[in-house]
Design an enzyme around this catalytic site. Structure first.
Site, PDB file in Angstrom:
ATOM      1  N   ARG A 278      29.838  39.805 -33.324  1.00  0.00           N
ATOM      2  CA  ARG A 278      29.591  38.369 -33.140  1.00  0.00           C
ATOM      3  C   ARG A 278      28.188  38.223 -32.563  1.00  0.00           C
ATOM      4  O   ARG A 278      27.973  38.456 -31.376  1.00  0.00           O
ATOM      5  CB  ARG A 278      30.648  37.814 -32.178  1.00  0.00           C
ATOM      6  CG  ARG A 278      30.756  36.301 -32.157  1.00  0.00           C
ATOM      7  CD  ARG A 278      31.581  35.846 -30.962  1.00  0.00           C
ATOM      8  NE  ARG A 278      30.789  35.958 -29.749  1.00  0.00           N
ATOM      9  CZ  ARG A 278      31.283  36.019 -28.520  1.00  0.00           C
ATOM     10  NH1 ARG A 278      32.584  36.018 -28.311  1.00  0.00           N
ATOM     11  NH2 ARG A 278      30.482  36.113 -27.471  1.00  0.00           N
ATOM     12  N   HIS A 282      30.457  32.718 -28.422  1.00  0.00           N
ATOM     13  CA  HIS A 282      31.745  32.511 -29.080  1.00  0.00           C
ATOM     14  C   HIS A 282      31.707  31.257 -29.945  1.00  0.00           C
ATOM     15  O   HIS A 282      32.202  31.239 -31.067  1.00  0.00           O
ATOM     16  CB  HIS A 282      32.849  32.388 -28.021  1.00  0.00           C
ATOM     17  CG  HIS A 282      34.156  31.935 -28.576  1.00  0.00           C
ATOM     18  ND1 HIS A 282      34.948  32.751 -29.353  1.00  0.00           N
ATOM     19  CD2 HIS A 282      34.807  30.743 -28.497  1.00  0.00           C
ATOM     20  CE1 HIS A 282      36.036  32.080 -29.716  1.00  0.00           C
ATOM     21  NE2 HIS A 282      35.969  30.862 -29.214  1.00  0.00           N
ATOM     22  N   TYR A 291      27.861  37.445 -19.975  1.00  0.00           N
ATOM     23  CA  TYR A 291      28.733  38.624 -19.972  1.00  0.00           C
ATOM     24  C   TYR A 291      28.321  39.722 -20.946  1.00  0.00           C
ATOM     25  O   TYR A 291      28.772  40.835 -20.843  1.00  0.00           O
ATOM     26  CB  TYR A 291      30.191  38.201 -20.274  1.00  0.00           C
ATOM     27  CG  TYR A 291      30.354  37.397 -21.555  1.00  0.00           C
ATOM     28  CD1 TYR A 291      30.452  38.042 -22.790  1.00  0.00           C
ATOM     29  CD2 TYR A 291      30.409  36.005 -21.538  1.00  0.00           C
ATOM     30  CE1 TYR A 291      30.601  37.311 -23.963  1.00  0.00           C
ATOM     31  CE2 TYR A 291      30.554  35.262 -22.711  1.00  0.00           C
ATOM     32  CZ  TYR A 291      30.648  35.917 -23.914  1.00  0.00           C
ATOM     33  OH  TYR A 291      30.784  35.201 -25.072  1.00  0.00           O
TER      34      TYR A 291
HETATM   35  C1  LIG Z   1      46.826  30.942 -28.113  1.00  0.00           C
HETATM   36  C2  LIG Z   1      45.395  30.745 -27.771  1.00  0.00           C
HETATM   37  N1  LIG Z   1      44.930  31.160 -26.574  1.00  0.00           N
HETATM   38  C3  LIG Z   1      43.659  30.990 -26.229  1.00  0.00           C
HETATM   39  C4  LIG Z   1      42.780  30.370 -27.067  1.00  0.00           C
HETATM   40  C5  LIG Z   1      41.311  30.154 -26.660  1.00  0.00           C
HETATM   41  N2  LIG Z   1      40.467  31.009 -27.488  1.00  0.00           N
HETATM   42  C6  LIG Z   1      39.856  30.536 -28.590  1.00  0.00           C
HETATM   43  S1  LIG Z   1      39.067  31.728 -29.434  1.00  0.00           S
HETATM   44  C7  LIG Z   1      39.498  32.917 -28.313  1.00  0.00           C
HETATM   45  C8  LIG Z   1      39.066  34.334 -28.510  1.00  0.00           C
HETATM   46  C9  LIG Z   1      39.468  34.851 -29.866  1.00  0.00           C
HETATM   47  O1  LIG Z   1      38.974  36.126 -30.041  1.00  0.00           O
HETATM   48  P1  LIG Z   1      39.146  36.910 -31.408  1.00  0.00           P
HETATM   49  O2  LIG Z   1      40.564  36.847 -31.847  1.00  0.00           O
HETATM   50  O3  LIG Z   1      38.562  38.252 -31.245  1.00  0.00           O
HETATM   51  O4  LIG Z   1      38.332  36.045 -32.471  1.00  0.00           O
HETATM   52  P2  LIG Z   1      36.759  35.804 -32.523  1.00  0.00           P
HETATM   53  O5  LIG Z   1      36.512  34.483 -31.839  1.00  0.00           O
HETATM   54  O6  LIG Z   1      36.091  36.930 -31.829  1.00  0.00           O
HETATM   55  O7  LIG Z   1      36.430  35.717 -33.963  1.00  0.00           O
HETATM   56  C10 LIG Z   1      40.246  32.361 -27.284  1.00  0.00           C
HETATM   57  C11 LIG Z   1      40.761  33.094 -26.121  1.00  0.00           C
HETATM   58  C12 LIG Z   1      43.295  29.934 -28.300  1.00  0.00           C
HETATM   59  N3  LIG Z   1      42.511  29.318 -29.189  1.00  0.00           N
HETATM   60  N4  LIG Z   1      44.590  30.139 -28.614  1.00  0.00           N
END
Ligand SMILES: Cc1ncc(C[n+]2csc(CCOP(=O)(O)OP(=O)(O)O)c2C)c(N)n1
Ligand SMILES: Cc1ncc(C[n+]2csc(CCOP(=O)(O)OP(=O)(O)O)c2C)c(N)n1
Ligand SMILES: [Mg+2]
Ligand SMILES: [Mg+2]
Lengths: 381, 324, 381, 324
Positions: A278, A282, A291
């Site tokens: 990434r 985010h 971080y």
């Molecule tokens: C059930 C849930 N918990 C928390 C969140 C908040 N949240 C949004 S994206 C994210 C991280 C997701 O990481 P990853 O699965 O690695 O996907 P990436 O964003 O890195 O593509 C979090 C914690 C959410 N959307 N849904």
């Protein structure tokens, strides 16, 4: 309690590296410098160009969306900077009859499958032309016509849904494959577990694409799991797991194609871990500098999927600086009217608030609609 | 017409519609070979096979998530949750996904399905085999919620639910699975979703209830009749969107209302009904609307009959309301 | 749709057998005929006798509880018939400071840890002496004093709790280990996934005991997962997984002891799959003849853990028919007054309904209590 | 006294109590190094280290399940759920386990903890970053539910919650995380759980609300004051068990009541409040109690301000109720 005992324990996991794109078991076709590592790229020259153009277009759109957010013209954006090869390569490997269940970073894939650019921007602006009636956040689009699911925010929920979809197709002897996208963080979700478990038991025609981009917001992969790799999690479900270099679009195409064929043959699902990175925060709401170790960004910049593919194409003589300039101009020209149209469109009509909760409006929503339409307007429209 | 109990009526509706509509797929824990722990799906596995009556791994979230995918595809899944107390691992899929799919996709992805699940007390099931979580689904926009009290309604409402374009939570009151018996029309028979049934005509007090508590309410009504109090009983049948016209018309007639339900009182459907009556019939009210409900405690094992709003607790509420 | 295509696919999983107690990778100390397969039983002769007595006592109590249910004297029972070696062997391997987080079949283990028999029967009868005030179903007991958790019905919920407990202990430098029990069906639950994932990441001192008894009510293991074994699921979490013969009490003790020591050493959690068999219906509410192949019961009867241990003890000369008779009489004698006392105790007082919802009674529960106490009684007490 | 916003006040309470009580452990997604996506836990990781401020894997069920285990052990966990929309994967652990632990163990296993989570609309978060699920927790016996509207209350209620023997759901209205500013007492400062605050004295109509809608209610009250309607505003602060005495006393004075909340109207806390007022002050009511709430639809993105019960929707409700 803060002497580091647990700290050390918690980071025991660091002894292995679940996010090492250059590890030996990782499928790779192109070297980071764009050299072919096998006899065959696995795609035609023409396809390579199509993929390159799509990846560049995706990145330009991404950058533009970030800009629009910074300018306060849209509320939010979450993109795929650095992950274009994973998204485009896997989508490219799908057949037209296959279905795509996206996470929230795959707009490039949906566009590649035919979602109109206007539709994408109508979602970003949440305007009256947005077929989802401005109800969802930016980057939460829907495009059934190209066999793309509906983007949701709760992490992982699309996984079991994609499994049920593929299972249904199989029950109806419909030879489609359902490909589902999620991040490394999503592997900790309930639905990853039940989705892969059901897929294993019922041998559903699914391809699971774990975009391992190193982070779940601020949480690094080694804090996400102590599993050696994300692909290894397939073992728990009797599902083959394979890692590919997610910044090598040919490797992604190859790995995904094999998985699709496997599913079509009736041999069941495959879990693909695409190792990528990434290269932004985010989302536009996040500041990764809080971080992210600086050096990490640097080493991944060298692995940039677009740079890598461009080196390959240039080496072959099928891409030039001029081509690049004209491509960039072309995308910019394409974007201008689309953004203008999306921006000047009105917000959705008030009554759309109440539509589609049910197929028809029950009495209580009729009453609430009447109340809203008769009452004063909120400020800010 | 055939004499059936609730289990037989539901089974009959499922079999009838599965024969008629090959998109229907039943799935859940133990629904297949063994025919469900309450035997509601008995015989379906033998008749329709493992492709349409599917024993799943032990994961309610997986069951509902997969059912959503099936519905998106175009099948008509009928997931069973073995006890409604065990629906919570699937709560996220139901409230965040199922209920919102049509809305968030601008109508591109309707998601019709019927989630069947036994509800309520009466089998000495303690904390985790007795609860009535309807309010937790009614509060969430996008779901229809049904709870039949008679075999005929069970069949008629289930057939309606199976043909409904929206997701329906179908709560089956397990206390009366076998105890409630009655004539059930053969073949195709539907009861419309959204229409209550006036189970007893009366003049003095309106009693609104549903499910197994209908019988306790009828019993209480008969008892207070002896004291000159004439109770009108509305069996809601559809809990949401509820039949507001029938409820309001009755309250306008009687001026008095008691709501009876098994779920804990606080933030239950009873409070919503009272608030709606205030909004629509305030000037007709001659006594404070009263609620006779489960207490605001977890559901107990030994003291189950003290916890539930059975006849002995309904009677004083009716008398008090009538005499207010 | 019913031509068996999917049927075959779904049962593709049958090609391997996740419930084969005699498989090569399964830790075993005693042969099915009670012969020692290694130099050392791993337990003293005295311990072997203690274990044997506890297993027999557990089975007798179990049979008695079933009888009480059949007679309509208690409402329900769920027992451990055939699984005594798994329960007793693992509990025996715990140190006094360790904690046990039970599923619902481990009453024998709780009794072994010191839960008074009267307490157990007070729960079965849900009477006024039951410390949980008759609030929970039979076999949902609690006994904090012997460091045993509280039995819950929803499958799997105790797993993450045991992880949090062990994690807390570690944070406080308390060298205890938390052992948590669950069935093969529970491996499909959300909590199995998040519990083991957290345990792997934070290296918590947990021992996970999966009682693979072949069934989750009517669902056989091959319908539960396509994983080769349940132990293999540890791979997904960076947790070592080991299979042991769950009907061989010495194998269970040995495997569990090693896992406990590993956790104590700070090396983190272990997943143990104990291969055993549910030799009864799921509970008194279930009729297994509807779905269980007859021959399966037969082959597992030959592997009965009590028979096996008795053969071993008899071979050594440390157990006789007379010993058996007197043990059975002793347990019967112990049960008589306990059951009598439990049965003749009153139901819990009405006001107990409202206690313990919160630490103190808020106004609404005071009102509801007053209403109940002032109103008429329900029938049936 | 220091001028603080909500985020600072909550952070201050956490820091204060973590210094005082080493059993407190903060855990959740992104709560550690980055200090939370709203920066509520900023600085705590540096001060208390990775053993007490813990970034977890992405699993709300895991977070709450583990926190329950920590609480059973004797720690005082403070799990954060990043948005209350994402609490549903943990719903089973909360309603089936956390809420029932003390009860089902006869008091052997109390399970005190504070679940912190941002709630409500106002940040253009659409379906999944805007919801207000309080009713789904209030309906379940065994939980206390708190939602502060001012920085001082945020600090005072959080310190009370951290010392409470029962599990507390602590909803933080994210719309006013930074917008609400005010004087906050330094050091130890508690506001009792269960006591409402009369945020505005008035004679004609009682308005019951909480969280971010307090400010919209104050705005509406000022507007109708110009038309001669004098509104008394009760900021509940503790949503359950709510301060019934304060609510009833006010309604007895004014005879009229409007409840304002963001959650969908149907089966929300508003209905419960109306029903309670009916039970306790029926004869004092001079107008039908009114609810101004979120509509019974999923939470929308673009039309957020039309969906929410903002001042423009509260004003007509106050006028109508006052003039009834
Ligand atoms: C059930 C849930 N918990 C928390 C969140 C908040 N949240 C949004 S994206 C994210 C991280 C997701 O990481 P990853 O699965 O690695 O996907 P990436 O964003 O890195 O593509 C979090 C914690 C959410 N959307 N849904
Ligand atoms: C969440 C949940 N879903 C369903 C049930 C109903 N149920 C009780 S036991 C059981 C099977 C459990 O099987 P397994 O985990 O293998 O344990 P075993 O009974 O074989 O020891 C089921 C489905 C439940 N208690 N909890
Ligand atoms: Mg990621
Ligand atoms: Mg089992």
């Amino acid at each position: 309690m803060t002497d580091g005992t647990l700290d050390q324990a918690a980071h025991g996991a660091l002894r292995r590296e679940p996010h090492d794109a250059l590890a030996a078991d990782v499928v790779r076709v192109l070297s980071p410098e764009g050299q072919l590592l096998t006899d065959d790229a696995g795609v035609t020259d023409e396809e390579a160009l199509v993929l390159y153009r799509a990846m560049v277009r995706t990145r330009i759109i991404d950058e533009r969306a970030v800009l629009l957010q910074r300018q306060g013209r849209i509320g939010f954006h979450i993109g795929s900077l650095g992950e274009e090869a994973t998204v485009l390569g896997s989508v490219h490997a799908m057949r037209p009859i296959d279905w795509m269940f996206p996470c929230y970073r795959e707009f490039g894939g949906a566009l590649h499958r035919g979602m109109p650019l206007q539709r994408y921007f109508d979602n970003l602006f949440g305007n009256t032309n947005d077929p989802a009636k401005g109800r969802q956040m930016p980057d939460h689009w829907t495009y059934r016509q190209a066999q793309v699911g509906s983007v949701s925010s709760p992490i992982g929920t699309q996984i079991t849904q994609a499994v049920g979809f593929a299972w249904a197709a199989r029950l109806r002897k419909d030879p489609l494959v359902a490909m589902v996208y999620f991040g490394d963080g999503a592997t900790s979700s309930n639905e990853f577990h039940s989705g892969l478990n059901f897929a294993g038991v019922f041998k559903t025609p699914n391809v699971f694409i774990c975009r391992n981009n190193g982070w779940a917001i601020s949480v690094p992969t080694e804090r996400q799991t102590a599993s050696e790799t994300f692909a290894a999690k397939g073992v728990a479900y009797g599902i083959p797991g394979v890692r590919c270099d997610g910044n090598d679009v040919f490797a992604v195409v190859k790995t995904t194609r094999e998985a699709v064929l496997r599913a079509v043959r009736g041999d069941g699902p495959t879990l693909i871990e695409a190792l990528t990175y990434r290269m932004s925060g985010h989302s536009t709401s996040d500041d990764a500098s809080r971080y992210r170790p600086e050096e990490q960004m640097g080493s991944w910049t060298a692995l940039d999927p677009i740079r890598r593919l461009r080196l390959f194409l240039e080496e072959r003589g099928s891409w030039s600086t001029q081509d690049q300039t004209s491509l960039e101009e072309q995308v910019a020209a394409e974007l201008r009217p689309v953004i203008e149209a999306a921006e000047k469109s009105a917000p959705p009509a008030l009554e759309t608030l109440f539509e589609d909760v049910y197929a028809t409006l029950p009495w209580h929503l009729q009453e609430q609609r009447a109340e809203l339409l008769a009452g004063p307007r909120a400020k800010g429209h | 017409m055939t004499q059936m109990n609730m289990v037989q009526a539901i089974n009959d509706a499922l079999r009838f519609e599965m024969q008629r509509d090959d998109r229907i797929v039943v799935l859940g824990e133990d629904v297949g070979k063994v025919g469900g722990v309450f035997r509601v799906t008995a015989g379906l596995y033998d008749e329709f096979g493992d492709d349409r009556v599917i024993d799943t791994p032990l994961s309610e979230g997986g069951i509902i998530g997969a059912a959503i995918g099936m519905a998106l595809y175009g099948l008509k899944p009928v997931p069973e949750i073995q006890f409604s107390d065990f629906i919570f691992p699937a709560y996220d899929q139901i409230v965040s996904e199922l209920a919102k799919f049509r809305y968030r996709s601008g109508g591109e992805f309707p998601c019709p399905m019927v989630i069947r699940t036994p509800v309520g007390g009466g089998i000495r099931g303690g904390h985790y085999h007795s609860q009535s979580p309807e309010a937790q689904f009614i509060h969430v926009a996008g779901l229809k919620v049904v709870c039949p009290a008679t075999p005929a309604d069970a069949k008629g409402l289930l057939l309606s639910a199976l043909r409904d374009p929206d997701p329906v939570m179908f709560f089956e009151p397990k206390r009366i699975y076998r105890a409630a018996k009655g004539e059930v029309p053969e073949g195709d028979y539907t009861v419309p979703i959204g229409k209550a049934n006036v189970a007893r005509q009366g003049e003095h007090v309106t009693l609104v209830t549903w499910g197994a508590m209908l019988y306790e309410s009828l019993d209480a009504a008969n008892k207070v009749q002896a004291e000159g109090v004439n109770v009108e009983i509305i069996d809601l049948r559809t809990l949401w969107p509820l039949d507001i016209d029938t409820v309001v018309a009755s309250v306008k007639k009687t001026g008095r209302v008691v709501v009876v339900h098994e779920a804990p009182k606080t933030c239950g459907l009873g409070g919503e009904i009272v608030a709606l009556i205030n909004e629509k019939a305030f000037l007709y009210l001659e006594a404070p609307p009263k609620r006779v409900c489960g207490f605001d405690t977890p559901f107990p094992y030994t003291l189950e009959n003290e916890y539930l709003p059975l006849s002995h607790r309904i009677v004083p509420a009716l008398l008090e309301t009538a005499r207010y």
